[in-house]
Each structure stands twice: as C-alpha cells, then as structure tokens.
Scaffold this active site. Structure first.
Site: not given
Length: 345
Positions: A162-164, A264
C-alpha cells in the site's frame, strides 16, 4: 559512511564503467552507431558493466532514465545512435533491515502469515529516503524468533504493498511456502479486495469500469499516468456507495490489475481525483464550490489521499481455509465524512 559522489560519463557501449552500483549517482552514455537497434535496457546494462539488464529495466520503469533529456519509460525501446542516455543509480539499501519496535494493529497471525491494519504514514519497505521506520522493520521486531523467513533470510515476505499514505488491510508471509502461494494469489487476482475512497465530484455512471493503460508520466518520473504508449493494461471497477450532492462521493474500488497508484490514477483520469491526493489532485476541483467554506477548506487541507484498503479475503496459503478481514475507515477519513454529514463536533 562516506557520501557517494555523483558521476557523469559519456562513453560508448564498449567502454566499461569504472563505477559499481555502490557508487550512486548519474551515469550517461552516448549511443555509438553499432548500438542502434538494441534494447535500451540492454545497451545501458552493457555500457555500465556493473548492473544486470533486469536491474536497469527496473530503474527505467521507476522513471530514473532519460534519452536526450526526455523521460525514457520503455526498457525495450530501441536505441538511437548518437542519442545521450542517462540513468540515475540510487544509493544501495542494506540487505537486512533492522528490527524496530513500531506499534502494529494485528488482525490475525499464525505461523504462516500475519494480517494487519496499516496506518497512513507508514512506508511498507525500506528504500532510499526511507531506510528504516518501515513496516518491514516493524514486522522483524514483532515476529522475532517466530519468523522462519523467506529465501534463507529471516525476513517477512511482502506480497503486496500500500502507498505510504494509504491505510488499511495488508497481509505478509512468514514462510517461504506462504509467500509463494500468496504471491500467486495476488498475481492471479484469486482474492477479494476492496478499497474505499473519498473522491471529488459524482462519477457518472455511478458504477462501472475504468480500462486504461498506466505507465510512467512522460514529463514527471514521480507520477504515473494513463498513457497511449508503453503503459501496462489496467482495469479498476468502481461503485459509488454514498454521495454528498455532486461535490464528493464515497467510492468503492476493486482492482482487476495491480499497477502503481492505479486507483489514484484512474479516478483522476475520469475527472474524480481522490480528496487530499498530493500527486494527482492538481487544482481545486470545481465540485468543491458547492460546499460550505468550512467543509470545503477541511477537504482541501486534508494531508493525504483519502484512500483506505477496507477488505481483504483470500484462502489460507497452507490450510486452504477461507479468510476475510475488514478495517473501518480511519479516524481522519471518518472526520471528513462527519463534516460532510454536518455532524462534526
């Protein structure tokens, strides 16, 4: 530790580089006539001498290469004689991350795997710029001696990321067998995974699929984009769960492919960027005008993408037992919903 010195070279493909990858910096090569028609990644790997083609390919896909100062995004692109190729080599990361006691919310754990609720702000894996304080460091400390390891090393197996600043459910393998089986499940999409996002505007239709290839942005290597050439197939299935007029929608997203920043990029591509997205929300959305000033200002000031991995279901990699996990949206996203509902304290 000494500071790596950037290096710039302009050599033919036949000239080996004197600098191994441990000397991080920028390396440049001017393609000689005999290199015309080669793959770009092969040309750079042969010219540098100390990097494998697969390593150079990964660096190109990470947006670290240019041709005549233009981003080079396709590792298989054929070399143009006389063109100047450049690649930025990052500093090496320690092979064995340190164990660090970082609090984790554990949803499930046995000898084969661990499922957790990742908070926003936690980087998954050590990399340049985030060498410690990551989920891997935390898992090494948490699992301790109860970590047989992957590939002969005592480390967790990260099978998806998962992205930060994306929160939610993640699974990591503790054994080689679990890592292999879970990796296959994710590669084959043999699992159930849903994300929740707060997006600007109201998608029309309110459910559907975004089918658009994703690749590195041609002008900004730190961003991904829907591209006409060199992109990888990408499909996101979405459904609006709630809407606040035409201003904001709570959207459930399911991935049929797994590309970097896919949700996104796809939501921004159809005109509904995620609230707070620091990369793909490029200007104040027109949809924000219909909100009252306090609510509008709070949403525009939200410090991260309002994206949460809400559910994850898969078969246990060893027992085959169906497992399913859910995580409610975190407090910061819940506070935005309360504002939109007019119920904020």
């Amino acid at each position: 530790m000494s500071t790596p010195i950037p290096i710039t070279n302009a050599l033919s493909a036949a000239t080996p580089s004197p600098s191994p990858e441990t000397a991080a910096g920028r390396v440049e090569r001017i393609a000689p006539p005999e290199a015309a028609g080669m793959r770009a990644d092969r040309f750079l790997a042969d010219a540098i001498g100390s990097l494998s083609r697969s390593r150079v390919k990964a660096l190109i896909e990470d947006g670290r290469a240019t041709r005549d100062a233009t981003p080079l995004t396709d590792p298989s692109e054929t070399v143009r004689a006389g063109a100047r190729y450049a690649i930025d080599i990052p500093a090496p990361v320690a092979a064995t991350p340190l164990a660090q006691a970082i609090p984790l919310t554990i949803l499930f754990e046995d000898r084969d795997l661990i499922v957790l609720d990742k908070p926003a702000g936690l980087v998954v894996h050590p990399a340049p710029g985030n060498l410690d304080g990551t989920l891997v460091n935390a898992l090494l400390a948490h699992a301790g001696d109860d970590l047989p390891g992957i590939g002969g090393e005592k480390r967790p197996g990260i099978v998806h990321r998962l992205d930060k600043d994306t929160s939610g459910v993640m699974v990591a393998a503790k054994t080689e067998r679990a890592h292999r089986t879970l990796s296959e499940a994710f590669a084959n999409r043999d699992l159930d995974r849903a994300y929740v996002a707060l997006a600007w505007g109201l998608p029309a239709p309110t459910s559907g699929e975004v089918v658009a290839p994703i690749g590195r942005h041609p002008g900004d290597r730190k961003r991904m984009a829907v591209v006409d050439r060199g992109g990888k197939p990408a499909t996101t299935r979405y459904a609006v769960q709630r809407a606040w007029g035409a201003a904001v929608a709570r959207v459930e997203c399911r991935l049929l492919t797994g590309r970097t920043h896919q949700i996104r990029v796809h939501l921004a591509h159809i005109g509904h960027p995620i609230v707070g997205d620091p990369v793909y929300l490029r200007r104040t959305p027109a949809a924000a005008r219909s909100l009252t000033a306090p609510v509008r200002d709070a949403l525009l000031a939200f410090p991260r993408q309002a994206l949460h991995a809400a559910t994850l279901g898969f078969n246990h990699p060893v027992t085959g037992q169906p497992l399913s996990f859910a995580s409610p949206v975190p407090a910061d996203m819940a506070a935005l919903v309360a504002l939109l509902d007019g119920n904020a304290p």
